[in-house]
Design an enzyme around this catalytic site. Structure first.
Site, PDB file in Angstrom:
ATOM      1  N   GLY A 296       0.688  -1.359  -0.091  1.00 15.54           N
ATOM      2  CA  GLY A 296      -0.037  -0.019   0.012  1.00 15.54           C
ATOM      3  C   GLY A 296       0.692   1.240   0.155  1.00 15.54           C
ATOM      4  O   GLY A 296       2.070   1.291  -0.415  1.00 15.54           O
ATOM      5  N   CYS A 297       0.421   2.565   0.747  1.00 15.73           N
ATOM      6  CA  CYS A 297       0.925   3.464   0.726  1.00 15.73           C
ATOM      7  C   CYS A 297       2.327   3.625   1.271  1.00 15.73           C
ATOM      8  O   CYS A 297       2.993   4.446   0.873  1.00 15.73           O
ATOM      9  CB  CYS A 297       0.244   4.617   1.540  1.00 15.73           C
ATOM     10  SG  CYS A 297      -1.484   4.875   0.920  1.00 15.73           S
ATOM     11  N   ALA A 298       2.625   2.581   2.183  1.00 18.27           N
ATOM     12  CA  ALA A 298       4.116   2.445   2.589  1.00 18.27           C
ATOM     13  C   ALA A 298       5.174   2.277   1.724  1.00 18.27           C
ATOM     14  O   ALA A 298       6.423   2.214   1.868  1.00 18.27           O
ATOM     15  CB  ALA A 298       4.148   1.575   3.868  1.00 18.27           C
TER      16      ALA A 298
END
Length: 350
Positions: free
Chosen positions: A141-143
């Site tokens: 995801g965003c990480a």
């Protein structure tokens, strides 16, 4: 520092279709207001998101109709493949390298998938060698702009002179749902956009920056903060209201632990390069990192121009920080599903 992994180049790419925030707000009102009683209470998110426009894999009219897995994944394969080639080719050209020089390609995405993976499908078009190592990664995801970068760094460390291409692609808009009459879905339509970024890394030699350290922190009992739910229609956003206060409360101690494991502290960092998850998350990060309000200026600028593109977004920020003049030591930070935090520290080499 001959055995230190260097960042040789960075390039970004976006789809051709542009959606202004005003257009997104009007379309969402048209599609949801008559069916979702809480929409009028949520409509202000379009004005408060800090976004002026974003790029999308499909034109705005595409979202007026329902779409299932075949439509979404066909669009993903087409546009993600195009963005992969564009970003990777630009990054290799800026490093004065060819695709045939690449020993390993790490490909990150959590908004779609193909099998064979994108790197295999595009190997012939790119000109990769038959012995290239492929590391496709899903679910960070965003990480993943930071954690995926860390994976690429560890691949590069395997042997001196190894060239690693890191490509991260997200087509978040393909997860917009007409059937999801929920707060997270409305917020998603106000916040997310599409884009890609590519980096070239090498073990040894010269470069823009030396990679000093990588690290991650997985928070226990936080699986419900962010992620996907998956059903017959496609991905559906999971996004907890508790994210900004959680970040404000928990990011600082987690980051301190990551840095300490690498012999560093926050006092050693000249510039934090953060994933701009949204204006509230940025304010929470500034508070958690004891930064003055508004310090994360490049982050807000990228958010305004592109929205939250998930994993590539932090690399769009890094590109602007490099253009403005990379400080002696910078720390890239991102948070994402798990719930997790990732950090990479970079040292300027020239």
């Amino acid at each position: 520092m001959s055995d230190t992994v260097k960042l040789l180049s960075l390039a970004v790419a976006v789809p051709e279709h542009v959606i202004t925030q005003a257009e997104a707000a009007a379309a969402s009102a048209r599609l949801f207001a008559g069916r979702f009683a809480d929409f009028r209470h949520l409509a202000g998110v379009f004005d408060n998101a800090g976004i002026s426009k974003r790029h999308a894999a499909r034109p705005l009219s595409w979202f007026d109709e329902p779409h299932g897995w075949p439509d979404r994944m066909n669009a993903y394969a087409e546009v993600a493949g195009s963005l992969f080639v564009e970003a990777a080719t630009k990054a290799l050209r800026r490093a004065d390298l060819k695709a045939g020089d690449v020993d390993c390609v790490v490909t990150i995405s959590s908004t779609g998938f193909t099998t064979p993976s994108l790197d295999a499908q595009l190997a012939g078009k790119m000109g990769f060698r038959p012995d290239i190592e492929r590391v496709p990664v899903f679910g960070l995801g965003c990480a993943a702009g930071v954690s995926g970068f860390g994976i690429a760094v560890r691949q590069a460390k395997a042997r001196a002179g190894k060239i690693v291409l890191f490509v991260t692609i997200e087509l978040c808009t393909l997860a917009f749902r007409l059937d999801e009459l929920t707060r997270p879905n409305i917020i998603a339509t106000a916040l997310f956009g599409d884009g890609a970024a590519a980096c070239v890394l090498r073990n040894g030699g010269d470069g823009i920056a030396a990679v000093e350290s990588t690290g991650e922190h997985l928070f226990p009992d936080t699986l419900d903060i962010m992620g996907w739910k998956i059903d017959d229609t496609g991905f559906g956003i999971v996004l907890a209201q508790s994210l900004p206060p959680f970040a404000e409360r928990e990011l600082g101690p987690a980051l301190d632990g990551i840095l300490a494991r690498n012999g560093l502290s926050r006092r050693d960092i000249d510039r934090f390069v953060c994933h701009p998850g949204g204006t509230r998350v940025l304010a929470a990060m500034e508070s958690a990192l004891a930064l003055s309000p508004g310090s994360l200026d490049h982050e807000r600028s990228v958010l305004s121009d592109y929205g939250n593109m998930s994993s590539p977004t932090v690399l769009f920020v890094l590109e602007r920080v490099i253009q403005a003049g990379l400080p002696d030591r910078a720390a890239m930070i991102a948070m994402g599903p798990g719930f997790s935090a990732s950090c990479v520290t970079l040292r300027r080499t020239a």
